[in-house]
Scaffold this motif. Sequence first.
Motif, PDB file in Angstrom:
ATOM      1  N   LEU A 131      68.290  20.242  77.358  1.00 29.07           N
ATOM      2  CA  LEU A 131      67.759  21.017  76.667  1.00 29.07           C
ATOM      3  C   LEU A 131      68.495  21.723  75.795  1.00 29.07           C
ATOM      4  N   SER A 132      69.760  22.061  76.264  1.00 34.78           N
ATOM      5  CA  SER A 132      70.700  22.625  75.242  1.00 34.78           C
ATOM      6  C   SER A 132      71.000  21.625  74.050  1.00 34.78           C
ATOM      7  N   PHE A 133      71.470  20.311  74.331  1.00 34.30           N
ATOM      8  CA  PHE A 133      71.878  19.401  73.231  1.00 34.30           C
ATOM      9  C   PHE A 133      70.549  18.817  72.371  1.00 34.30           C
ATOM     10  N   TYR A 134      69.503  18.817  73.064  1.00 37.07           N
ATOM     11  CA  TYR A 134      68.347  18.030  72.289  1.00 37.07           C
ATOM     12  C   TYR A 134      67.828  19.127  71.499  1.00 37.07           C
ATOM     13  N   SER A 135      67.854  20.446  71.765  1.00 37.58           N
ATOM     14  CA  SER A 135      67.292  21.381  70.964  1.00 37.58           C
ATOM     15  C   SER A 135      68.107  21.554  69.521  1.00 37.58           C
ATOM     16  N   VAL A 136      69.503  21.259  69.681  1.00 36.93           N
ATOM     17  CA  VAL A 136      70.117  21.234  68.418  1.00 36.93           C
ATOM     18  C   VAL A 136      69.753  19.932  67.431  1.00 36.93           C
ATOM     19  N   VAL A 137      69.415  18.926  68.040  1.00 34.94           N
ATOM     20  CA  VAL A 137      68.756  17.833  67.176  1.00 34.94           C
ATOM     21  C   VAL A 137      67.517  18.289  66.604  1.00 34.94           C
ATOM     22  N   ALA A 138      66.784  18.953  67.687  1.00 30.24           N
ATOM     23  CA  ALA A 138      65.276  19.561  67.261  1.00 30.24           C
ATOM     24  C   ALA A 138      65.413  20.623  66.143  1.00 30.24           C
ATOM     25  N   GLY A 139      66.565  21.508  66.137  1.00 26.27           N
ATOM     26  CA  GLY A 139      66.656  22.391  64.995  1.00 26.27           C
ATOM     27  C   GLY A 139      66.790  21.748  63.842  1.00 26.27           C
ATOM     28  N   TRP A 140      67.595  20.588  63.928  1.00 23.89           N
ATOM     29  CA  TRP A 140      68.084  19.999  62.596  1.00 23.89           C
ATOM     30  C   TRP A 140      66.648  19.380  61.937  1.00 23.89           C
ATOM     31  N   THR A 141      66.104  18.989  62.756  1.00 28.15           N
ATOM     32  CA  THR A 141      64.504  18.388  62.613  1.00 28.15           C
ATOM     33  C   THR A 141      63.662  19.538  61.714  1.00 28.15           C
ATOM     34  N   LEU A 142      63.737  20.548  62.604  1.00 24.70           N
ATOM     35  CA  LEU A 142      63.172  21.734  61.985  1.00 24.70           C
ATOM     36  C   LEU A 142      63.417  22.042  60.574  1.00 24.70           C
ATOM     37  N   HIS A 143      64.796  22.093  60.370  1.00 31.92           N
ATOM     38  CA  HIS A 143      65.504  22.358  58.976  1.00 31.92           C
ATOM     39  C   HIS A 143      64.720  21.310  57.889  1.00 31.92           C
ATOM     40  N   TYR A 144      64.642  20.015  58.580  1.00 33.18           N
ATOM     41  CA  TYR A 144      64.397  18.876  57.553  1.00 33.18           C
ATOM     42  C   TYR A 144      62.841  19.012  57.083  1.00 33.18           C
ATOM     43  N   THR A 145      62.190  19.429  58.281  1.00 28.05           N
ATOM     44  CA  THR A 145      60.757  19.814  58.132  1.00 28.05           C
ATOM     45  C   THR A 145      60.545  20.901  57.073  1.00 28.05           C
ATOM     46  N   ILE A 146      61.148  21.778  57.021  1.00 30.44           N
ATOM     47  CA  ILE A 146      60.791  22.831  56.039  1.00 30.44           C
ATOM     48  C   ILE A 146      61.370  22.564  54.672  1.00 30.44           C
ATOM     49  N   GLN A 147      62.617  21.860  54.486  1.00 27.28           N
ATOM     50  CA  GLN A 147      63.331  21.356  53.545  1.00 27.28           C
ATOM     51  C   GLN A 147      62.169  20.261  52.862  1.00 27.28           C
ATOM     52  N   SER A 148      61.320  19.290  53.679  1.00 30.32           N
ATOM     53  CA  SER A 148      60.815  18.647  53.008  1.00 30.32           C
ATOM     54  C   SER A 148      59.168  19.360  52.565  1.00 30.32           C
ATOM     55  N   ALA A 149      58.861  20.215  53.534  1.00 29.70           N
ATOM     56  CA  ALA A 149      57.607  20.880  52.692  1.00 29.70           C
ATOM     57  C   ALA A 149      57.692  21.599  51.565  1.00 29.70           C
ATOM     58  N   LEU A 150      59.216  22.176  51.409  1.00 24.64           N
ATOM     59  CA  LEU A 150      59.242  23.021  50.260  1.00 24.64           C
ATOM     60  C   LEU A 150      59.810  21.804  48.928  1.00 24.64           C
ATOM     61  N   GLY A 151      59.666  20.703  49.308  1.00 29.58           N
ATOM     62  CA  GLY A 151      59.740  19.701  48.259  1.00 29.58           C
ATOM     63  C   GLY A 151      61.351  19.349  47.911  1.00 29.58           C
ATOM     64  N   GLN A 152      62.253  20.030  48.806  1.00 27.99           N
ATOM     65  CA  GLN A 152      63.650  19.809  48.559  1.00 27.99           C
ATOM     66  C   GLN A 152      64.289  18.462  48.873  1.00 27.99           C
ATOM     67  N   LEU A 153      63.531  17.672  49.574  1.00 25.32           N
ATOM     68  CA  LEU A 153      64.026  16.370  49.909  1.00 25.32           C
ATOM     69  C   LEU A 153      63.654  15.287  48.829  1.00 25.32           C
ATOM     70  N   GLN A 154      62.983  15.795  47.894  1.00 24.51           N
ATOM     71  CA  GLN A 154      62.281  14.853  46.690  1.00 24.51           C
ATOM     72  C   GLN A 154      63.288  15.004  45.659  1.00 24.51           C
ATOM     73  N   GLY A 155      63.828  16.219  45.238  1.00 27.39           N
ATOM     74  CA  GLY A 155      64.631  16.250  44.105  1.00 27.39           C
ATOM     75  C   GLY A 155      66.019  16.346  44.612  1.00 27.39           C
ATOM     76  N   PRO A 156      66.883  16.796  43.594  1.00 24.83           N
ATOM     77  CA  PRO A 156      68.437  16.929  44.021  1.00 24.83           C
ATOM     78  C   PRO A 156      68.433  18.196  45.013  1.00 24.83           C
ATOM     79  N   LEU A 157      69.267  18.098  46.003  1.00 27.35           N
ATOM     80  CA  LEU A 157      69.496  19.270  46.758  1.00 27.35           C
ATOM     81  C   LEU A 157      70.546  19.886  46.295  1.00 27.35           C
ATOM     82  N   THR A 158      70.283  21.380  46.346  1.00 27.79           N
ATOM     83  CA  THR A 158      71.538  22.331  45.807  1.00 27.79           C
ATOM     84  C   THR A 158      72.366  22.689  47.066  1.00 27.79           C
ATOM     85  N   THR A 159      73.761  22.759  46.929  1.00 30.19           N
ATOM     86  CA  THR A 159      74.502  23.237  47.835  1.00 30.19           C
ATOM     87  C   THR A 159      74.762  24.584  47.718  1.00 30.19           C
TER      88      THR A 159
END
Length: 478
Positions: A117-145
């Motif tokens: 559960l500990s290591f799986y949730s880390v990757v799942a957390g990344w997935t959550l981040h990418y889901t939000i990024q993608s919902a906000l349209g950030q994976l579509q255009g240039p990402l800013t750092t």
Amino acid sequence: MYICNDFCEKLRHMNSGNTARGSFGSQLGVILASAGSAVGLGNIWRFPTEVGKGGGAAFILIYLGFIFLLAMPVMISEFVIGRSARSNAIGAFQKLAPKKPWIAAGIMGVLGGFLVLSFYSVVAGWTLHYTIQSALGQLQGPLTTDNGQQPTDFGAAFNAFVSDPWQPILYLAVFLLLTHLVVARGIQHGIERYSKLMMPMLLAIIVLLVAFSLTMPGAGEGIRFLLKPDLSEVTPDVVLGAMGQAFFSLSVGLGCLVTYASYFSHETRLVKSAMNVCIIDTMVAVLSGFIIFPTVFSVGIAPDAGPGLVFITLPNVFLLSFSEMPIVGYAFSLLFYILLLLAALTSSISMHEICTAFISEHFSHSRRKAAAIVTFICLVLGSFCSLSFGPWKEVTLFGRGFFDLFDYTVTKFLMPLGGLLITLFVGWYLDRKLVEQQLTNEGSIPVRTMKPLLFLIRWVAPIGILVIFLNELFPLFL
Ligand code: PHE
């Protein structure tokens, strides 16, 4: 005549006082919750890359063999143990074999539950981040750092994100909290209810995305890549990898399904349920390949292995392949990450439940309190794993960072060893009558495959697992 008759009576008596335990309310709930545990990041992210590395269709055939000959017998054995003992993974062995060393299988399982559960949730957390990024349209255009510059590629954005000391831990915490909220609600109101909600959504998204991906120009090459049986790629390593993948994908060997089966009703058909779960799991794995490869090949990018595939290659692909129709690209990428998130969540719930059921029953804590303890421990251990991609890169134990160490311990040791002990326990230790009673629901359903099934549980699975397991360990000692 049979010791089992006394023993079964005793078990029945012990279990009859067990009314406080939850139970699944329907057969559909049983299948969807168990399939939810099985279908996870392992299917959508790990399986396609293993297929790519392992010779396409050749790997799929070996994998199928392992699923039905080794992993499914372990699953059925876990069901038998769980439903007859009606207890958590450790308590079940205590009940069925009091004061015997078999309890080690349960202890390894619960320990494995915390680690996975500990290591799986880390990757799942990344997935959550990418889901939000993608919902906000950030994976579509240039990402800013952070410093406002445009990163040259998604690889840089991914590396910057995972090596950040705080952000991934924040997402890890949110993901664990989501898992916690479902588990704390109990079996029917939590696990069953949310599996019934999330699994159909997940299956619908898969069908939609497969349809999408097959219509992309050049999809044929991806399908050929996936289905071409290239025997020259099949090395001993690939065979080992296929077994590891089969076990991980079906969630067997850690007592996860012992725990779930302890909530099955008398009517649940164990063999049929296991078959259904194996079929759903395999279908999702293969369909994920059909989503990923045609898409990747259609833009001419080489399929990458590991985390790179879903977090670096795919965002690139989404951007390139839909540059003409950004709205379709938006929908595709958002649906894909939601799919990954749902799959991760239904699996993490089952990992959490192994630990929560144990803590709640063993220490007589309420479910809520037990769940909170598990969430807290996994948040700490998960943070260690997350930090091993950034500030703690150099911190190693037995030559591995925390994430790798946990992953390795679970998939290479605890799962195969647990699977071996579980099949030996059911095949050789448990009374045959008790096992048959469980498989036939006390004689009320004919199980035509009984003899071959028992043969698989007693001989094929333990010997197969042992041979592969020893092979895997040997390089360590050379
Ligand atoms: N089967 C899950 C997957 O494929 C992972 C898992 C492992 C779930 C162990 C529960 C227990 O992602």
